[in-house]
Motif scaffolding. Structure first.
Motif, short mmCIF file in Angstrom:
data_model
loop_
_atom_site.label_atom_id
_atom_site.label_comp_id
_atom_site.label_asym_id
_atom_site.label_seq_id
_atom_site.Cartn_x
_atom_site.Cartn_y
_atom_site.Cartn_z
N GLN A 1 6.72 1.54 6.36
CA GLN A 1 8.10 0.81 5.84
C GLN A 1 8.36 1.86 4.61
O GLN A 1 7.79 2.27 3.66
CB GLN A 1 7.71 -0.46 5.13
N VAL A 2 9.81 2.13 4.99
CA VAL A 2 10.36 3.09 3.91
C VAL A 2 11.53 2.36 3.04
O VAL A 2 12.36 1.82 3.66
CB VAL A 2 10.83 4.42 4.47
N GLU A 3 11.56 2.32 1.86
CA GLU A 3 12.44 1.86 1.02
C GLU A 3 13.49 2.88 0.50
O GLU A 3 13.39 3.96 0.07
CB GLU A 3 11.99 1.39 -0.33
N LEU A 4 14.88 2.53 0.96
CA LEU A 4 16.12 3.51 0.63
C LEU A 4 16.96 2.92 -0.30
O LEU A 4 16.92 1.67 -0.26
CB LEU A 4 16.70 3.89 2.00
N LEU A 5 17.49 3.76 -1.16
CA LEU A 5 18.56 3.35 -2.04
C LEU A 5 19.89 3.96 -1.92
O LEU A 5 19.69 5.38 -1.97
CB LEU A 5 17.95 3.35 -3.61
N ASN A 6 20.90 3.26 -1.66
CA ASN A 6 22.25 4.07 -1.78
C ASN A 6 22.54 4.22 -3.35
O ASN A 6 22.97 3.33 -3.92
CB ASN A 6 23.32 3.17 -0.99
N VAL B 1 15.07 8.06 -1.12
CA VAL B 1 13.73 7.47 -0.49
C VAL B 1 13.16 6.97 -2.04
O VAL B 1 12.82 7.91 -2.60
CB VAL B 1 13.05 8.38 0.28
N VAL B 2 13.04 5.60 -2.21
CA VAL B 2 12.42 5.22 -3.26
C VAL B 2 10.97 5.17 -3.19
O VAL B 2 10.23 5.47 -3.85
CB VAL B 2 12.77 3.96 -3.59
N GLY B 3 10.44 4.51 -1.92
CA GLY B 3 9.18 4.59 -1.73
C GLY B 3 8.59 4.30 -0.25
O GLY B 3 9.55 3.94 0.50
N ILE B 4 7.40 4.76 0.08
CA ILE B 4 6.91 4.33 1.19
C ILE B 4 5.73 3.78 1.27
O ILE B 4 4.56 3.95 0.35
CB ILE B 4 6.26 5.75 2.08
N ASN B 5 5.56 2.67 2.21
CA ASN B 5 4.07 1.94 2.23
C ASN B 5 3.92 1.81 3.70
O ASN B 5 4.47 1.63 4.72
CB ASN B 5 4.26 0.78 1.32
N THR B 6 2.40 1.61 3.87
CA THR B 6 1.86 1.59 5.25
C THR B 6 1.07 0.17 5.30
O THR B 6 0.56 -0.23 4.44
CB THR B 6 1.16 2.94 5.61
N ALA B 7 0.84 -0.09 6.69
CA ALA B 7 -0.04 -1.03 7.07
C ALA B 7 -0.41 -1.15 8.39
O ALA B 7 0.30 -0.15 9.10
CB ALA B 7 0.71 -2.41 6.68
N ASN C 1 0.80 -1.26 0.04
CA ASN C 1 0.11 -0.02 -0.12
C ASN C 1 1.01 1.11 0.01
O ASN C 1 1.32 1.87 1.06
CB ASN C 1 -1.00 -0.05 1.37
N MET C 2 1.29 1.79 -1.30
CA MET C 2 2.23 2.85 -1.34
C MET C 2 1.66 4.07 -0.94
O MET C 2 0.32 4.26 -1.22
CB MET C 2 2.72 2.80 -2.81
N VAL C 3 2.29 5.07 -0.44
CA VAL C 3 1.59 6.37 -0.08
C VAL C 3 2.51 7.52 -0.63
O VAL C 3 3.60 7.26 -0.98
CB VAL C 3 1.60 6.54 1.69
N SER C 4 1.90 8.63 -1.11
CA SER C 4 2.37 9.60 -1.75
C SER C 4 3.26 10.35 -0.70
O SER C 4 2.72 10.32 0.43
CB SER C 4 1.56 10.60 -2.56
N ASP C 5 4.19 10.77 -0.90
CA ASP C 5 4.99 11.56 0.12
C ASP C 5 5.25 13.01 -0.19
O ASP C 5 5.19 13.64 -1.45
CB ASP C 5 6.39 10.92 0.37
#
Lengths: 137, 189
Positions: free
Chosen positions: A70-75, A54-60, A35-39
């Motif tokens: 939950q936040v997806e991070l990319l180096n 920050v690639v994306g954020i999803n919530t539950a 469940n992706m959320v806009s940021d």
């Protein structure tokens, strides 16, 4: 000749030292739906933003009714990146909830690594969140 | 002539002001400006461990499985297996505050006065005894050291267990490991 050998040795060392990148593999057909959320982002440290993105954020919701983020991070770089993060939580009126100012958590990412960080709201009344990322040492 | 008097005066004032100033200042507890010691559990470590345990416990939903919520929790023994003298309340108090605020659990009081009043109330109102705790929270803190040359590393493992008093089973377990590295005699931020 000696100079060439020394230069080759130095180059080998430099190349070996820079290889901190990570390979990964995962299942292509995903069972779970995120469940992706806009940021909305405020970037004051562009250097950190260029490195750790920050690639994306999803919530539950947890079984107990707490918001989980939950936040997806990319180096984006090829070297190890150290950073700190912490979450803040807000109720439906936008007020920061008590005890929401959590500890700053140190984290690291290998080169090109993609990682998830997550947090659970301290109260059921917490409806919104903010993630702060700070450059580490 | 005037300059000869004013300049030394300014210099003396500057020296006085500098001498009075100290580098002591306030920092946010648990923030990035806190001192980091390899051989010691710092306040940010306790905060991190307590936060991790509370989040895991709330997410697991174990506390919701009692017949009459909120769950009653007894904070039991936290074994200190580190080489340091520590006050385990720095960990357990943070957890009990967070659980109490969440509304999912209450902890049994250790206050003798509260216990006395509770017994008096029971006697006066001819009530049954206080509800026994649904769970106990116990744990252990372990320190593991490693050294390579002048570099030292310490891992602190915060292990916690939630025990069901009815069955005697461990119904939830959480572990948070914090590793710190540094050269001898250094502190970091």
């Amino acid at each position: 000749m000696k100079t060439k050998i020394a230069a080759l040795f130095a180059l080998t060392l430099a190349v070996a030292g820079c290889h901190d990148t990570m390979n990964s593999v995962e299942n292509a057909q995903k069972e779970g739906q995120r469940n992706m959320v806009s940021d909305s982002r405020v970037v004051s440290d562009t250097g950190l933003n260029r490195k750790v993105n920050v690639v994306g954020i999803n919530t539950a919701m947890t079984p107990g009714g707490f918001l989980k983020v939950q936040v997806e991070l990319l180096n984006r770089t090829s070297s190890f990146q150290h950073f700190n993060y912490h979450f803040e939580w807000f109720d439906q009126n936008g007020m920061q909830v008590a005890g929401s100012s959590t500890a700053v958590i140190p984290e690291e990412l290998a080169g090109k690594e993609d990682k998830y960080i997550s947090a659970v709201a301290p109260l059921q009344s917490a409806k919104d969140f903010r993630l702060k990322l700070i450059l580490g040492q | 002539m005037k300059n000869k008097i004013i300049i030394p005066l300014i210099a003396a004032s500057a020296a006085l002001l500098t001498g009075c100033a100290t580098d002591a200042h306030y920092v946010a507890t648990g923030g990035t400006q806190n001192i980091v010691n390899v051989g010691q559990i710092n306040i940010q470590d306790y905060i991190q461990a307590a936060n991790a345990a509370t989040s895991d416990l709330l997410a697991a939903g174990t506390l919701d499985k009692v017949k009459t919520p909120p769950a009653v929790l007894y904070i039991s023994r936290i074994v200190n297996n580190t080489g340091q003298q520590i006050d385990t309340d720095l960990l357990t108090k943070k957890i009990s505050i967070a659980l109490l605020n969440s509304g999912k659990a209450v902890t049994t009081s250790t206050d003798p006065a509260a216990k006395g009043y509770q017994q008096e109330n029971e006697f006066m109102n001819d009530q049954k005894g206080q509800k026994t705790p649904d769970f106990t929270l116990s744990g252990k803190i372990i320190q593991l050291n490693a050294r390579a040359g002048s570099t030292t590393q310490a891992t602190y493992s915060f292990q916690l267990s939630l025990n069901d008093t009815r069955t005697g089973y461990q119904v939830w377990e959480g572990e948070k490991e914090i590793t710190k590295i540094g050269t001898r005699g250094t502190v970091g931020f």
